[in-house]
Write an enzyme that holds these catalytic residues in place. Sequence first.
Site, PDB file in Angstrom:
ATOM      1  N   TYR A 113       0.869  -1.186   0.000  1.00  0.00           N
ATOM      2  CA  TYR A 113       0.000   0.000   0.000  1.00  0.00           C
ATOM      3  C   TYR A 113       0.895   1.222   0.000  1.00  0.00           C
ATOM      4  O   TYR A 113       1.961   1.229   0.617  1.00  0.00           O
ATOM      5  CB  TYR A 113      -0.871   0.006   1.258  1.00  0.00           C
ATOM      6  CG  TYR A 113      -1.653   1.285   1.445  1.00  0.00           C
ATOM      7  CD1 TYR A 113      -2.903   1.438   0.852  1.00  0.00           C
ATOM      8  CD2 TYR A 113      -1.134   2.337   2.200  1.00  0.00           C
ATOM      9  CE1 TYR A 113      -3.615   2.609   1.015  1.00  0.00           C
ATOM     10  CE2 TYR A 113      -1.848   3.515   2.350  1.00  0.00           C
ATOM     11  CZ  TYR A 113      -3.084   3.639   1.760  1.00  0.00           C
ATOM     12  OH  TYR A 113      -3.782   4.807   1.909  1.00  0.00           O
ATOM     13  N   GLU A 201      -3.066   7.668  -4.083  1.00  0.00           N
ATOM     14  CA  GLU A 201      -2.976   6.371  -3.419  1.00  0.00           C
ATOM     15  C   GLU A 201      -2.785   5.270  -4.454  1.00  0.00           C
ATOM     16  O   GLU A 201      -3.416   5.306  -5.512  1.00  0.00           O
ATOM     17  CB  GLU A 201      -4.281   6.136  -2.636  1.00  0.00           C
ATOM     18  CG  GLU A 201      -4.285   4.901  -1.777  1.00  0.00           C
ATOM     19  CD  GLU A 201      -5.629   4.740  -1.054  1.00  0.00           C
ATOM     20  OE1 GLU A 201      -5.776   5.262   0.064  1.00  0.00           O
ATOM     21  OE2 GLU A 201      -6.524   4.085  -1.622  1.00  0.00           O
TER      22      GLU A 201
END
Lengths: 392, 292
Positions: A113, A201
């Site tokens: 992530y 992101e």
Amino acid sequence: MKIHEYQGKNIFKSYGIPIQDGYVIEEIEDASSTIKKVQKEFNSDAVVVKAQIHAGGRGKGGGVKYSPTAEEALTNATNMLGMNLVTHQTGPEGQKVRKVYITEALDIKNEYYCAITLDRAKTKDVFMVSSEGGVEIEKVAAETPEKIIKVWIDPLVGMKSFQARKLAFGLGLTGTPFKTAVKVFMKLYECYQGTDASLVEINPLILSEDDRVIALDSKFNFDDNAIYRHPDISDLRDKNEEDPTEVEASEYDLNYIKLDGNVGCMVNGAGLAMATMDIIKLAGGEPANFLDVGGAASAESVKNGFKIILSDEHVKAILINIFGGIVRCDRVANGVIQAVKELGLKVPVVVRLEGTNAEEAKTILSESGLAIIPANDMKDAAQKVVSAALKD
Amino acid sequence: MSILVNKNSRVAVQGITGSEGTFHATQMLEYGTNVVAGVTPGKGGQTVLNGKVPVFNSVEEARIETNANVSIIFVPPPFAAEAIIEASEAGIELVVCITEGVPVQDMVKAKRIIDQNNTRLVGPNCPGIITVDECKLGIMPGFICQKGNIGVVSKSGTLTYEAIGQLVNVGLGQTTAIGIGGDPIIGTTMIDVFALFENDPDTAGVVMIGEIGGQMENEAARWAKENMTKPIVGFIAGQTAPPGRRMGHAGAIVSGGDDTAEAKMRILTENGIAVCESVADIGEKMNKALNN
């Protein structure tokens, strides 16, 4: 403003960030040729078919399908295009899939992530990575916060290599993948700054079996205040992904957000609008919307606000709450009368006007002969509008 | 006494020849604010507001010629951060930025400069400051205020007026009311204002108006527990706001954790602040807090 995955990936590509690449189709007729093109261009028999909607959680909702053959890819694309995709972010009614992204399939060794956003308190950007990629990061943050590695970047200085190295070391990378990841992180920060993003992101960023670091997804939020400097990004806005009433409201320069209740409200100022919704709830009602007509409400904005609220058929009563500071209440009152005359009084309307020329405004409303319910203060207004909504 | 501004504040208006600037400069003058200069590049040498206010090409020039020590900014969003930097570099002590819609990256840069120069900034995207019967530095309607002993600090505009109205209804006047703005990056924070009110002998109690998003109210509450002797009444707007949706103000978005209205109300209460569920209770709560 938000954009689609494929649009975000194209931005990544322009900054030199490696992506899982592919092509977008809007018509099913283009599916077969596009699948072939992806297979050939990226040298992969298997492809991934991905629904393009703004909401997250697409995978769990059936909006991302690994397709080992061209036939399966075509079936998946056919099923996906036009379907109503329901995810935890769309609400129960789901979001219609109008675009499907057909990408190469990659063999994944590891998933990570990675995200950058502003840390308001520090007035610095925070760059976060985690080895727990591909899952809900909120869960990781709550349960195992030590698995999230963070560095704070001074926007005036920019990202420095030692910071990128800290992130890459933190993910346990070594050798070539380590070096690549450092480069990718540096470029991602450049991309975040260069686009005036408020959030970027990648979930997941992957390490492929052949040791490449690749963005498998993209998520951007842009600073709406800075969008004027990025006409190319502004062009990426997809109004199909937004509530049609909210789009209409934005064209009138009104700030409207649709909610689930039945008490419509129109207020000047965002803080007062939220406080009005709150007091409606305290009085036993449910607000149907947030609507800020701006600190300086005019007769015109009041009329447009009326239109927007009335387009929601769940609305059983409307509360107009204007605190006139600079704006004069008598003008607002005339706007209300004009709007009611033009659009008709389909539901009870409670009006509370306070501030400059409030007394004149009350006289104007009571002499209009219209069945407008006057209120003295916010509490009184909330009680009146909630009981009017319940009566219906 | 009061905080930040009083009848001796010498005000320069940046963007005075624009429609907003002209309108509000006029209103400020009428209230009694000591507006000594206007700034619009290229329009230096003119006078505006019926010949009462000279216009200068730069803030620096305005400060040298008129001894202005405070500035207020009404310039469009693309130029607002630069206007803040200009005022700070010119040696202005207090800068209020009314402009709404300043890009976050611009504000980050402006914030660094004002911190280096020790300039106090209020805003951006705020209604400004009013010290009752002395100085109106912003767009707040002066007539709703009444002189008294309550300080008001708020992230909001019209909701601040509502809070002031609720105080006046129960007979409580104000020393100074200040709107700090609802953007992600702002100059003066709630803690800063708490400290100023705590040290102001004329202020007996403080009303804080917060909203969803960010941690400022929580940090202020924790600070107040250790450092404030005066009673505080708090209200947090956005109890009914859905997560993930930006509610008007650029900073008003629930992103998870302690930035919901519910969490903030709990943290405020835990730190000794008298929290109102309804904005209509602010006046009553303050009266009670003062009598305890």
